[in-house]
Scaffold this motif. Structure first.
Motif, PDB file in Angstrom:
ATOM      1  N   GLU A   1     -10.647  32.744  59.249  1.00  0.00           N
ATOM      2  CA  GLU A   1     -10.153  34.114  59.082  1.00  0.00           C
ATOM      3  C   GLU A   1      -9.902  34.423  57.611  1.00  0.00           C
ATOM      4  OE1 GLU A   1      -6.131  36.785  59.881  1.00  0.00           O
ATOM      5  OE2 GLU A   1      -6.248  34.760  60.715  1.00  0.00           O
ATOM      6  N   THR A   2     -10.350  35.589  57.175  1.00  0.00           N
ATOM      7  CA  THR A   2     -10.121  36.015  55.792  1.00  0.00           C
ATOM      8  C   THR A   2      -8.649  36.393  55.627  1.00  0.00           C
ATOM      9  OG1 THR A   2     -12.390  36.806  55.542  1.00  0.00           O
ATOM     10  CG2 THR A   2     -10.740  37.711  54.031  1.00  0.00           C
ATOM     11  N   LEU A   3      -7.995  35.741  54.659  1.00  0.00           N
ATOM     12  CA  LEU A   3      -6.596  36.019  54.371  1.00  0.00           C
ATOM     13  C   LEU A   3      -6.468  37.039  53.240  1.00  0.00           C
ATOM     14  CD1 LEU A   3      -5.313  32.320  54.514  1.00  0.00           C
ATOM     15  CD2 LEU A   3      -5.246  34.037  56.347  1.00  0.00           C
ATOM     16  N   PHE A   4      -7.334  36.905  52.212  1.00  0.00           N
ATOM     17  CA  PHE A   4      -7.352  37.800  51.060  1.00  0.00           C
ATOM     18  C   PHE A   4      -8.803  37.928  50.618  1.00  0.00           C
ATOM     19  CE2 PHE A   4      -3.444  35.273  50.874  1.00  0.00           C
ATOM     20  CZ  PHE A   4      -2.486  36.260  50.916  1.00  0.00           C
ATOM     21  N   ALA A   5      -9.175  39.082  50.098  1.00  0.00           N
ATOM     22  CA  ALA A   5     -10.530  39.278  49.583  1.00  0.00           C
ATOM     23  C   ALA A   5     -10.501  40.279  48.439  1.00  0.00           C
ATOM     24  CB  ALA A   5     -11.460  39.772  50.689  1.00  0.00           C
ATOM     25  N   ILE A   6     -11.458  40.110  47.536  1.00  0.00           N
ATOM     26  CA  ILE A   6     -11.605  41.025  46.406  1.00  0.00           C
ATOM     27  C   ILE A   6     -13.098  41.135  46.112  1.00  0.00           C
ATOM     28  CG2 ILE A   6     -11.374  39.234  44.624  1.00  0.00           C
ATOM     29  CD1 ILE A   6      -9.723  41.200  42.976  1.00  0.00           C
ATOM     30  N   ASP A   7     -13.522  42.355  45.790  1.00  0.00           N
ATOM     31  CA  ASP A   7     -14.923  42.559  45.417  1.00  0.00           C
ATOM     32  C   ASP A   7     -15.139  42.035  43.999  1.00  0.00           C
ATOM     33  OD1 ASP A   7     -15.556  43.796  47.813  1.00  0.00           O
ATOM     34  OD2 ASP A   7     -15.162  45.817  47.033  1.00  0.00           O
ATOM     35  N   ARG A   8     -16.349  41.540  43.776  1.00  0.00           N
ATOM     36  CA  ARG A   8     -16.698  41.076  42.428  1.00  0.00           C
ATOM     37  C   ARG A   8     -17.278  42.234  41.708  1.00  0.00           C
ATOM     38  NH1 ARG A   8     -19.951  36.034  41.945  1.00  0.00           N
ATOM     39  NH2 ARG A   8     -19.562  36.539  39.807  1.00  0.00           N
TER      40      ARG A   8
END
Length: 186
Positions: A179-186
Motif C-alpha cells: 500500500e502506498t503510504l506517501f507519494a510525490i511526482d517527480r
C-alpha cells in the motif's frame, strides 16, 4: 526505470524477504545504512539473523548500493560482498542522480548543500526509522522508514516501509501489502 530504496534492516531477514517482494523487477536497490547490526539496546527481535541477511544480500542479482550507517561496524561489513560506502554514496541510475547518507552526521542544511553540489534529484537518508518524502530546494528528500524496526504508525499500528522510485514518481509503501503510504511526482 524502477529503483528500490531501503534503510535500517538491522539484521532482520524477515524484513528483507518482505522488501524483496516489493522490489520485484527493480533495476537497482539503494540501502541507506544500518544493514546488519542490531544494537543491543533494541533487544531481541524476531527475524534477527545477520548471516542469513548477509547471504540474501550477497546472492541478490540486483545491484545494491549501500551507504554506511552508524550501526554498520567494519566487522559486520566483512560478511558482505558489496561495498559499504562512507560517509555517503552517490549513484546515477538511468539519468536519476541519487545521493545517499544514513542521516546521522549531517544536518538538514548540510544535506541540502551536498545534494546541490552533486546535482542530486533525490537525497536518501535513513536513521530515524520514520518515513519522509518532501521536496526542498528542488531536491526530493526521501527517508523510506524501516522495514524491520518501524517507528511510523497508522491507527496505532507500526508499519514497516520501503520506497520505490520511477521516472514519474517516488512513493513509500508498506512492506506488508505494498500500500502506498506517501507519494510525490517527480
Amino acid at each position: 526505470m524502477k529503483i528500490g530504496i531501503i534503510s535500517d534492516t538491522h539484521g532482520r531477514i524477515d524484513a528483507w524477504k518482505k522488501a524483496e517482494k516489493i522490489f520485484v523487477g527493480v533495476d537497482a536497490i539503494v540501502h541507506a545504512g544500518d544493514v546488519l547490526y542490531h544494537p543491543p539496546r533494541l533487544g531481541y527481535t524476531e527475524g534477527y539473523d545477520i548471516p542469513a541477511l548477509a547471504e540474501a544480500l550477497n546472492t541478490t542479482e540486483t545491484p545494491i548500493i549501500i551507504a554506511q550507517g552508524n550501526c554498520d561496524a567494519p566487522v559486520y561489513e566483512e560478511l558482505l560482498n558489496i561495498p559499504v560506502q562512507s560517509p555517503y554514496a552517490f549513484a546515477e541510475i538511468e539519468g536519476t542522480r541519487i545521493m545517499v547518507h544514513h542521516g546521522h552526521i549531517y544536518n538538514d542544511e548540510a544535506m541540502v548543500a551536498l545534494g546541490k553540489k552533486f546535482k542530486a534529484d533525490i537525497f536518501v537518508t535513513g536513521h530515524t526509522h520514520i518515513p519522509v518524502l518532501e521536496r526542498r530546494d528542488g531536491i526530493i528528500f526521501l527517508n523510506p522508514g524501516s522495514p524491520s524496526l518501524p517507528k511510523f504508525e497508522r491507527d496505532g499500528v507500526k508499519l514497516g516501509s520501503v520506497a520505490l522510485v520511477t521516472e514519474h514518481e517516488v512513493k513509500i509503501v508498506s512492506i506488508e501489502d505494498g500500500e502506498t503510504l506517501f507519494a510525490i511526482d517527480r
